[in-house]
Design a protein around this motif. Structure first.
Motif, mmCIF file in Angstrom:
data_model
loop_
_atom_site.group_PDB
_atom_site.id
_atom_site.type_symbol
_atom_site.label_atom_id
_atom_site.label_comp_id
_atom_site.label_asym_id
_atom_site.label_seq_id
_atom_site.Cartn_x
_atom_site.Cartn_y
_atom_site.Cartn_z
ATOM 1 N N ILE A 2 20.884 13.635 46.710
ATOM 2 C CA ILE A 2 22.270 13.451 47.166
ATOM 3 C C ILE A 2 23.020 12.522 46.228
ATOM 4 N N GLU A 3 22.381 11.427 45.826
ATOM 5 C CA GLU A 3 23.024 10.476 44.923
ATOM 6 C C GLU A 3 23.301 11.117 43.563
ATOM 7 N N GLU A 4 22.356 11.908 43.081
ATOM 8 C CA GLU A 4 22.557 12.593 41.806
ATOM 9 C C GLU A 4 23.717 13.581 41.909
ATOM 10 N N TRP A 5 23.791 14.313 43.021
ATOM 11 C CA TRP A 5 24.896 15.258 43.240
ATOM 12 C C TRP A 5 26.235 14.535 43.245
ATOM 13 N N ARG A 6 26.282 13.412 43.924
ATOM 14 C CA ARG A 6 27.532 12.654 44.017
ATOM 15 C C ARG A 6 27.992 12.159 42.654
ATOM 16 N N ILE A 7 27.063 11.675 41.851
ATOM 17 C CA ILE A 7 27.427 11.209 40.507
ATOM 18 C C ILE A 7 27.941 12.371 39.666
ATOM 19 N N LYS A 8 27.232 13.506 39.739
ATOM 20 C CA LYS A 8 27.661 14.676 38.977
ATOM 21 C C LYS A 8 29.051 15.140 39.409
ATOM 22 N N GLN A 9 29.299 15.165 40.712
ATOM 23 C CA GLN A 9 30.600 15.595 41.212
ATOM 24 C C GLN A 9 31.704 14.608 40.818
ATOM 25 N N SER A 10 31.357 13.346 40.801
ATOM 26 C CA SER A 10 32.318 12.327 40.374
ATOM 27 C C SER A 10 32.677 12.514 38.908
ATOM 28 N N LEU A 11 31.671 12.775 38.094
ATOM 29 C CA LEU A 11 31.899 13.039 36.668
ATOM 30 C C LEU A 11 32.730 14.309 36.477
ATOM 31 N N LYS A 12 32.401 15.352 37.234
ATOM 32 C CA LYS A 12 33.119 16.619 37.126
ATOM 33 C C LYS A 12 34.588 16.453 37.492
ATOM 34 N N ARG A 13 34.825 15.771 38.613
ATOM 35 C CA ARG A 13 36.212 15.577 39.063
ATOM 36 C C ARG A 13 37.003 14.738 38.062
ATOM 37 N N THR A 14 36.361 13.732 37.515
ATOM 38 C CA THR A 14 37.030 12.883 36.528
ATOM 39 C C THR A 14 37.333 13.667 35.257
ATOM 40 N N LYS A 15 36.367 14.469 34.810
ATOM 41 C CA LYS A 15 36.555 15.270 33.600
ATOM 42 C C LYS A 15 37.713 16.253 33.769
ATOM 43 N N ASN A 16 37.793 16.877 34.948
ATOM 44 C CA ASN A 16 38.800 17.908 35.177
ATOM 45 C C ASN A 16 40.186 17.358 35.499
ATOM 46 N N ARG A 17 40.230 16.174 36.134
ATOM 47 C CA ARG A 17 41.515 15.656 36.607
ATOM 48 C C ARG A 17 42.026 14.441 35.838
ATOM 49 N N ARG A 18 41.121 13.601 35.363
ATOM 50 C CA ARG A 18 41.530 12.388 34.640
ATOM 51 C C ARG A 18 40.560 12.130 33.503
ATOM 52 N N SER A 19 40.499 13.042 32.568
ATOM 53 C CA SER A 19 39.522 12.916 31.480
ATOM 54 C C SER A 19 39.727 11.651 30.661
ATOM 55 N N ASP A 20 40.928 11.074 30.701
ATOM 56 C CA ASP A 20 41.191 9.847 29.945
ATOM 57 C C ASP A 20 40.328 8.683 30.423
ATOM 58 N N LEU A 21 39.913 8.724 31.692
ATOM 59 C CA LEU A 21 39.084 7.645 32.228
ATOM 60 C C LEU A 21 37.699 7.614 31.584
ATOM 61 N N LEU A 22 37.261 8.748 31.111
ATOM 62 C CA LEU A 22 35.937 8.817 30.498
ATOM 63 C C LEU A 22 35.897 8.128 29.136
ATOM 64 N N ASP A 23 37.062 7.935 28.533
ATOM 65 C CA ASP A 23 37.110 7.307 27.211
ATOM 66 C C ASP A 23 36.561 5.886 27.238
ATOM 67 N N SER A 24 36.748 5.205 28.368
ATOM 68 C CA SER A 24 36.293 3.809 28.456
ATOM 69 C C SER A 24 35.123 3.640 29.425
ATOM 70 N N TYR A 25 34.569 4.751 29.903
ATOM 71 C CA TYR A 25 33.460 4.658 30.857
ATOM 72 C C TYR A 25 32.121 4.651 30.115
ATOM 73 N N PRO A 26 31.229 3.695 30.438
ATOM 74 C CA PRO A 26 29.938 3.596 29.729
ATOM 75 C C PRO A 26 28.942 4.647 30.217
ATOM 76 N N LEU A 27 29.043 5.855 29.692
ATOM 77 C CA LEU A 27 28.161 6.944 30.105
ATOM 78 C C LEU A 27 26.725 6.706 29.641
ATOM 79 N N THR A 28 25.777 7.015 30.523
ATOM 80 C CA THR A 28 24.375 6.994 30.118
ATOM 81 C C THR A 28 24.079 8.286 29.364
ATOM 82 N N GLU A 29 22.951 8.330 28.685
ATOM 83 C CA GLU A 29 22.566 9.547 27.957
ATOM 84 C C GLU A 29 22.424 10.720 28.917
ATOM 85 N N GLU A 30 21.875 10.447 30.109
ATOM 86 C CA GLU A 30 21.706 11.510 31.102
ATOM 87 C C GLU A 30 23.063 12.026 31.571
ATOM 88 N N GLN A 31 24.015 11.112 31.783
ATOM 89 C CA GLN A 31 25.343 11.528 32.222
ATOM 90 C C GLN A 31 26.063 12.325 31.145
#
Length: 240
Positions: A201-230
């Motif tokens: 469930i936690e993995e799903w939530r993180i993935k969905q959070s990443l997906k929503r951010t990528k699709n709606r506010r991709s600019d936020l990912l520019d400063s987000y410290p993504l892990t290699e897995e993410q």
């Protein structure tokens, strides 16, 4: 926290400060609200707070004297934050809200008319804008900032995890939420949320959070410290 609002229209705040979370915060003694009409500090018999701008131009400009005197009256500490709501200010963010939630006193100056006498900025610690559009005055902007800040105060929300997991608090947009029933008009809750497997469930939530951010506010990912897995998840087809 003590919140002071300097405004020509204190009556605008009664419904907002007397409802929902802002009301509960005051009842829990997490915050006190103080509304001051800075017209009361005008030093002339007509109680004027504005005048024509030097050099000509449209509209009226707020005079410095009433606002200077009002701030000096309500300010309790030298370190108190004095916030000017104005279009030229920094854009308000969740990070700013978190910063302000640690203060003991915040004073909001709500402008009106064409603008402020520039000398008013000399007594201000922060200038804040809530977006690239024009409002009639600073009152609505002040309400937005107050709501955002007060809900972060300790003990205000019933669930202490809520403000930590909100959109923008983590640096990403929040994942989707579902509740009963498990199926509604042909739309089903994702199976993983019904599985009882908390790790999945936690993995799903993180993935969905990443997906929503990528699709709606991709600019936020520019400063987000993504892990290699993410980073790998973001490259997967199901996150596109």
């Amino acid at each position: 926290m003590r919140i002071d609002v300097l405004t020509l229209f204190p009556e605008m705040f009664s419904g907002v400060l007397g409802s929902s979370i802002l009301k509960k915060a005051a009842e829990k003694n997490a915050v006190t609200y103080h509304l001051t009409n800075f017209r009361d500090f005008s030093d002339d018999k007509h109680k004027t707070v504005d005048d024509y701008p030097y050099g000509g131009g449209a509209g009226m400009v707020l005079k410095p004297q009433p606002i200077f005197d009002a701030v000096e009256c309500v300010k309790k500490k030298h370190s108190s934050r004095v916030i000017l709501l104005c279009p030229q200010g920094e854009t308000f963010t969740q990070k700013k809200a978190e910063q302000l939630s640690k203060e003991e006193q915040i004073i909001f100056i709500c402008g009106h008319y064409e603008g402020y006498d520039e000398r008013i900025r000399s007594i201000v610690t922060d200038e804040i804008s809530i977006g690239d559009y024009i409002l009639t005055g600073g009152e609505l902007a002040a309400m937005v900032v107050i709501d955002s800040v007060v809900r972060l105060l300790p003990g205000v929300l019933g669930n202490e995890k809520s403000p930590v997991l909100d959109s923008y608090s983590t640096g990403l947009l929040e994942h989707p939420h579902y509740t009963r029933p498990a199926e509604f008009r042909g739309m089903k809750v994702p199976d993983v949320l019904l599985s009882g497997n908390h790790k999945k469930i936690e993995e799903w939530r993180i993935k969905q959070s990443l997906k929503r951010t990528k699709n709606r506010r991709s600019d936020l990912l520019d400063s987000y410290p993504l892990t290699e897995e993410q980073k790998k998840w973001l490259d997967e087809e199901n996150l596109s």
